[in-house]
Design a protein around this motif. Sequence first.
Motif, PDB file in Angstrom:
ATOM      1  N   UNK A 152       0.836  -1.208   0.000  1.00 15.28           N
ATOM      2  CA  UNK A 152       0.000   0.000   0.000  1.00 15.28           C
ATOM      3  C   UNK A 152       0.869   1.255   0.000  1.00 15.28           C
ATOM      4  N   UNK A 153       1.984   1.221   0.775  1.00 15.85           N
ATOM      5  CA  UNK A 153       2.893   2.374   0.816  1.00 15.85           C
ATOM      6  C   UNK A 153       3.528   2.615  -0.549  1.00 15.85           C
ATOM      7  N   UNK A 154       3.977   1.542  -1.211  1.00 16.97           N
ATOM      8  CA  UNK A 154       4.584   1.684  -2.535  1.00 16.97           C
ATOM      9  C   UNK A 154       3.568   2.194  -3.550  1.00 16.97           C
ATOM     10  N   UNK A 155       2.328   1.726  -3.410  1.00 10.51           N
ATOM     11  CA  UNK A 155       1.277   2.191  -4.313  1.00 10.51           C
ATOM     12  C   UNK A 155       1.029   3.679  -4.125  1.00 10.51           C
ATOM     13  N   UNK A 159       1.613   6.737  -6.782  1.00 15.23           N
ATOM     14  CA  UNK A 159       0.555   7.698  -7.088  1.00 15.23           C
ATOM     15  C   UNK A 159       1.059   9.128  -6.912  1.00 15.23           C
ATOM     16  N   UNK A 160       1.823   9.369  -5.825  1.00 14.98           N
ATOM     17  CA  UNK A 160       2.363  10.713  -5.581  1.00 14.98           C
ATOM     18  C   UNK A 160       3.338  11.112  -6.677  1.00 14.98           C
ATOM     19  N   UNK A 386       7.285  17.345  -2.464  1.00 16.97           N
ATOM     20  CA  UNK A 386       7.088  16.069  -3.047  1.00 16.97           C
ATOM     21  C   UNK A 386       7.732  14.953  -2.279  1.00 16.97           C
ATOM     22  N   UNK A 387       8.444  15.288  -1.251  1.00 12.50           N
ATOM     23  CA  UNK A 387       9.146  14.276  -0.475  1.00 12.50           C
ATOM     24  C   UNK A 387       8.152  13.530   0.398  1.00 12.50           C
ATOM     25  N   UNK A 388       8.368  12.295   0.566  1.00 10.76           N
ATOM     26  CA  UNK A 388       7.515  11.514   1.442  1.00 10.76           C
ATOM     27  C   UNK A 388       8.353  10.849   2.498  1.00 10.76           C
TER      28      UNK A 388
END
Length: 388
Positions: A152-155, A159-160, A386-388
């Motif tokens: 889910x995190x990679x998804x 998306x971002x 844009x950093x996560x």
Amino acid sequence: MNTAFTFPSEIIRRYVAHPCLSLLSLLGLSLTLMEIIQIGPMPLLPAMLYGVLAVSFVLLPAIGGQACWAIIVAGSVISISLTQDSPFVISGMLIALGILAFSGTVPEWLIAMLICSCTYIARSVMVENFNVFVSVSVTVMFLASLLAGRLVALRQQAFIREEQRLKLQIELQQLDYMRQKNRLAIQIHDSLTNNLSDISLMARVHIDENIPDSDDWAIVLEHSQEAFTQVHDIIDILSSEDKDAKSETTFMVELRNLLDERCSHLHALGYDGNTAIDGCCIKASPEEKEEALSLIRELCNNIQRHGSPRNGSFELLVKLSPSSMEISEMNDIAAGSALTAFEQSGRGLSLHSKRIQEMGGELNYRSDDGLWVLYAKIPLSHMETTKT
């Protein structure tokens, strides 16, 4: 009084902003309460731990990672301290592990995975109910929860990234659209206004010299003036830009003028070389623009200070992209004239290096066999969003 209302409203916003997390919180709380009712009266320590477990699920959307660790620790102690089976506690630990895998770091969810697996195996050994198949199955469940959180995190990260790519594409399209409008405005100005100027001039000549049909020429002059007004309105519309776009255009013009001015100055002194710009600056802060221009001035001054006008050469390239500004520079230093002690500083590039590092960039330079080589990279601050 404002602070008293702000705190609960902020908590409510967090629950609303993370609906999936709120649903998992409600599910975990429901399972915990069901297990408390099913077990009935219990010793003080497990009862307190179940209370911690319930409160942690309630606070899960508000404090996230801390609540997950509280659920895992409380669930582990409950599993070891109680002789009764606690499948709902294991379900809560699965929920917490998946959330940590989604939002936590690699060491965090690996340690959490190890705690959950070792806790179940230790409990099985303590109650003399150890079964290899069951232990492996539970471990696989923990691993599946971890992998689900990571997927889910990679998804979300994909998306971002796609959203950022589309945003950048829109910005580039807007920039290209504005360039086309400016180009069209220039063409209208150069063609129509010049022709209208000729018409107006001819009309004035006929009117001033009282040439026959001067009344008709007065009408021509009037219409030409109206056409001027309409053309100027069209040019204003086409060339209108928002504040940010004007700022970026101003920076590009200032950068180009600075490079042309310094390059011409070095050529006039006898240096051989050129400067170039690759790309376009989409958006940068005033500090980043100021540092880039200041560094270019310092480099051009160093070329003059440490090179020889007779046989010295230089190359200066500024590469612009949506994420950074890169400056590469090379020049000869072997034939440079010796500087006096008063002229020597040695502080310029050190100060620029420190400033660029504070911005998150880098500045490297070296001299090799009479050749000075420098590379600087200034990241653009708007990419931080844009950093996560």
